[in-house]
Design an enzyme around this catalytic site. Structure first.
Site, PDB file in Angstrom:
ATOM      1  CB  SER A 561      -0.924   0.000   1.221  1.00  0.00           C
ATOM      2  OG  SER A 561      -0.153  -0.131   2.400  1.00  0.00           O
ATOM      3  CG  PHE A 562       3.227   2.178   2.770  1.00  0.00           C
ATOM      4  CD1 PHE A 562       2.643   3.307   3.293  1.00  0.00           C
ATOM      5  CD2 PHE A 562       3.102   0.991   3.446  1.00  0.00           C
ATOM      6  CE1 PHE A 562       1.960   3.251   4.485  1.00  0.00           C
ATOM      7  CE2 PHE A 562       2.417   0.935   4.640  1.00  0.00           C
ATOM      8  CZ  PHE A 562       1.839   2.067   5.157  1.00  0.00           C
ATOM      9  CB  VAL A 565       9.052  -4.657  -2.528  1.00  0.00           C
ATOM     10  CG1 VAL A 565      10.327  -5.200  -1.879  1.00  0.00           C
ATOM     11  CG2 VAL A 565       8.134  -4.052  -1.476  1.00  0.00           C
ATOM     12  CG  ASP A 676      -0.952  -2.600   7.125  1.00  0.00           C
ATOM     13  OD1 ASP A 676      -2.032  -3.219   7.102  1.00  0.00           O
ATOM     14  OD2 ASP A 676      -0.371  -2.197   6.106  1.00  0.00           O
TER      15      ASP A 676
END
Length: 821
Positions: A561-562, A565, A676
């Site tokens: 969600s950020f 990767v 989270d």
């Protein structure tokens, strides 16, 4: 002058304003005395001066006062009952401190004693301007009230001082009774008795409308006030405005519940009424039953109060640390949604978020059910609103404590003067003008002044030759202040002032004069000024600040969600680089990002993903961690052949790894809450050791779970309080661990048949839980159910979970010929 059956300590009423009174004094001056008989001077003989003598045994009453008997019991329509008196009394004369403000007995007025044998009191005359004069005439102690005759030779009238005193007393008594009755809704005509009968107060029922009006006006409920079924708490309508705008005989002293139900919630969104209705509120019935269970299971009163406070706090949004302002946005969202269903009248059991007044009311209602002595007082230690309320519980006969329902639920505080002072027991009448509030200017000049001195002093420090840090000594002095004085300023919203802000003026002038003589030690323009945040966090000068050019980015290995990767190579080692999706950060957000990086930097644990550094320069803000070859636990559990590859003991060991890592985070000082936790945020190395990651970025998450574009942001693992957007603590991580343990035990995807919005509705608002298979190990099932308890405070800690998992791992026998591939 005692009146049978009534109190005698009422002050006299002043009718005229101060500018109407003129005093002429000879000798020792007595203060003003305002007469109430000016409008009735036509009832007396004009041109005659009535006299009354005060003897030691009593008074010779003026014939106009009626015949024999007690003068106070004379039924004279021109005294208390005449409408002229009521019409001439302005509401602006009222005061909360006494029946009427500026009484003739208040201040420095010394009333003449009735037993003065030689004092001769002459009658009072009134000139055309309705003024009068007091003066000492003759010798000795004679007090004469000189009459001012009408300049046109007109009629003048007179009343004895005793009649005026009696008239004032009767009028003020009537008004005091009326105001007290309006404010307290007293049904008992003897409510002014000094010692009420407590048994009668307990047994006398009060209507819901009566108690609702009392709470609406006063904001208080006593120990003996039982909240009846049908009670409603109004907000958004001022009692004073209601009294002025309606006819009390037609519309009542408070809007009826029927009229409130007919109001369209879209007309006035600020109007709300929280009703206590046991018959039509199933959620409140459930609370009713739970309170009885709490009362039966607890031994001491303190335990009951503690459990009841935690129940209410968790049901109404959870605890808040920084003040009740954190709850206001959630409360507005909650009440707006409920108004769409119930309009203005909302059942108290349907509230998922509550402010201090809602929590205090619910505590009082539930405490009354189990006969716990409780009262509601105005004021709250967590907010400064006019409608704030708190609950106090009585222990024994002479002790009471304030119950914390907001910050530390169940904690007992010593009540302060705000709750036990005069404001908590005074009668607040709806006929009284509202107290005006000071108007704050649009521009806060104090903040501007602080900013001015702060900016000026920062220039002094930058160009000060004694500053060996080239401009950064200012910040070190600000944040490393051992005295804590600047911290108090920061809490007040004014920011921290440099130490020179507290210098004497001459020192400040000397510091400013040094600018001209000081050599310019600022860095050259071509040399970048060191980042303040980097210096503050210690990221410059070591290998934690990784230049973007040192990373050789390779294939994409995941998304969250950020951001995304990637596997990368850094100085010959494989690392994982998480590139943040949101790069357009303001300076404040960049500093917050760096603070999170500093937290991750200090963590060292075998079940925490090793932090290796960060790229701190936009547009390449990134987190660099160790690379784990097996990827996420989510991918490992849900790929084909997972059951053959992961036996029961290995899966229990994986759960134990997660519990160890989370226990390490929760026992940090201060504790780190993941917020989270889910299987996509758990990485597995080549030896099947599970490590927790992404715990430091949850505070940067600006979007909600519904706006996430990947499975990493879905609500399947989130606790109910998080789904309801309520304040949460570390126990929300425990709920998420329960979902992960269910995932490990069943090898199924949680809530695979529902979309994210349906999961929010099912878990957050319908209290649904994942179905636990019947063939599952009962001990594992018990751990999962304990993690899913609706009340966060009932969920176990990770230390307890580790103790429960340890024997299960030992008892599980691994299959033969297992190889860790």
């Amino acid at each position: 002058m005692e009146m049978p059956g009534r109190r005698s300590n009422y002050t006299l009423l002043s009718q005229f304003s101060d500018d109407q009174v003129s005093v002429s004094v000879t000798g020792a001056p007595p203060p003003h005395y305002d007469s109430l008989s000016s409008e009735n001077r036509s009832n007396h003989n004009s041109g005659n001066t009535g006299k009354a003598k005060a003897e030691r045994g009593g008074f010779d009453w003026d014939p106009s006062g009626g015949g024999g008997g007690d003068h106070r019991l004379n039924n004279q329509p021109n005294r208390v009952g005449n409408n002229m008196y009521a019409s001439s009394l302005g509401l602006q004369r009222q005061s909360s401190g006494s029946s009427f403000g500026e009484s003739s007995l208040s201040g420095d007025y010394y009333m003449p004693t009735l037993s003065a044998a030689a004092n001769e009191i002459e009658s009072v005359g009134f000139p055309q301007d309705d003024g009068f004069r007091l003066g000492f005439g003759g010798g000795g102690g004679d007090l004469r009230i000189q009459m001012a005759a009408d300049s046109a030779g007109g009629s003048s009238s007179g009343k004895s001082w005793a009649q005026q005193t009696e008239e004032s007393y009767q009028l003020q008594l009537a008004l005091a009774l009326r105001l007290s009755s309006e404010a307290t809704c007293a049904d008992d005509p003897n409510f002014l008795d000094p010692v009420p009968d407590e048994s009668a107060l307990r047994t006398s029922p009060s209507s819901a409308e009566t108690v609702s009006h009392r709470f609406w006006v006063n904001g208080c409920l006593s120990y003996y006030d039982k909240v009846p079924d049908g009670f409603y708490m109004m907000n958004g309508l001022d009692p004073y405005i209601w009294t002025l705008c309606i006819d009390l005989h037609e519309s009542g002293r408070i809007p009826s519940i029927e009229s409130l139900r007919a109001v369209d919630s879209g007309v006035d969104s600020s109007l709300e009424a929280i009703i206590v209705d046991r018959r039509s509120d199933p959620a409140f019935k459930e609370l009713h039953n739970r309170v009885h269970d709490i009362s039966c299971s607890c031994i001491t009163t303190k335990e009951v109060v503690d459990q009841l406070a935690k129940l209410i706090c968790n049901r109404m949004g959870g605890p808040v640390i920084m003040g009740e302002d954190e709850l206001v946005p959630m409360w507005k969202e909650c009440i707006d949604g409920l108004k769409e269903i119930f309009k203005v009248v909302v059942p108290i059991g349907s509230l998922s978020v509550g402010l201090c007044r809602h929590r205090a009311l619910l505590f009082k209602v539930l405490a009354d059910i189990i006969d716990l002595p409780c009262r509601i007082a105005k004021g709250c230690k967590y907010c400064n609103r006019d409608d704030a309320a708190s609950c106090l519980v009585r222990f024994g006969l002479d002790r009471e404590y304030l119950v914390d329902l907001v910050g530390k639920p169940g904690h007992l505080w010593e009540p302060d003067s705000l709750l036990n002072g005069p404001s908590s027991i005074s009668i607040s009448s709806p006929l009284r003008f509202p107290r005006p509030k000071p108007v704050e200017p649009a521009v806060d000049f104090r903040l501007l002044a602080k900013q001015y001195f702060s900016d000026s002093q920062s220039l002094n420090l930058v160009f000060d030759p004694a500053s060996d840090d080239m401009g950064f000594s200012m910040f070190h002095r600000q944040y490393d202040n051992p005295g804590g004085e600047n911290d108090a300023l920061a809490e007040n919203g004014g920011g921290s002032l440099p130490p020179s802000a507290n210098m004497p003026p001459q020192n400040m002038m000397r510091a400013s004069n040094q600018i001209e003589a000081a050599p310019m030690n600022a860095p050259p323009i071509s040399q970048p000024v060191p980042n303040r945040a980097n210096r503050e966090l210690g990221l410059d000068g070591d290998d934690m600040d990784i230049p973007w050019c040192d990373l050789n980015i390779k294939e994409k290995i995941g998304a969250g969600s950020f951001g995304t990767v990637h596997r990368a190579e850094w100085h010959g080692s494989d690392v994982a680089v998480k590139i943040l999706m949101e790069q357009d950060f303001h300076a404040e957000r960049v500093n917050e990002f760096l603070r999170e990086v500093a937290i991750m930097k200090r963590l060292r644990h075998p079940n925490i993903v090793l932090f290796m550094g960060a790229v701190t320069q936009p547009p390449n803000l990134s987190i660099v961690t160790e690379y784990l070859s097996r990827g996420s636990l989510y991918r490992l559990l849900h790929k084909s052949g997972a059951r053959e590859q992961l036996d029961e003991r290995r899966r229990l060991s994986m759960a134990y790894d997660v519990a160890k890592g989370m226990n390490y985070l929760h026992n940090r000082n201060p504790p780190i809450v993941h917020r989270d936790l889910k299987s996509p945020n758990l990485l597995v190395d080549k030896k099947y050791t599970v490590k927790v990651c992404d715990f430091g970025l949850s505070r940067l998450k600006a979007s909600t779970f519904l706006s996430s574009k990947s499975a990493a942001g879905t609500p399947e693992w989130m606790a109910p309080e998080v789904l309801r957007d309520e304040p949460s603590n570390e126990k929300s991580d425990v709920y998420s661990f329960g979902v992960i343990l269910w995932e490990l035990a069943t090898l199924q995807q949680p809530w695979g048949n529902l979309n994210p919005a349906q999961v929010v509705a099912a878990v957050g608002f319908k209290c649904k839980r994942l179905e636990i298979p019947r063939n599952l190990n009962p001990q594992v099932a018990a751990i999962i159910e304990g993690c899913w308890t609706n009340e966060p405070w009932k969920r176990p800690s990770f230390a307890t979970i580790m103790d429960l998992l340890r024997p299960l791992i030992k008892s599980a026998v691994p299959p033969p010929n297992r190889s860790d591939l």
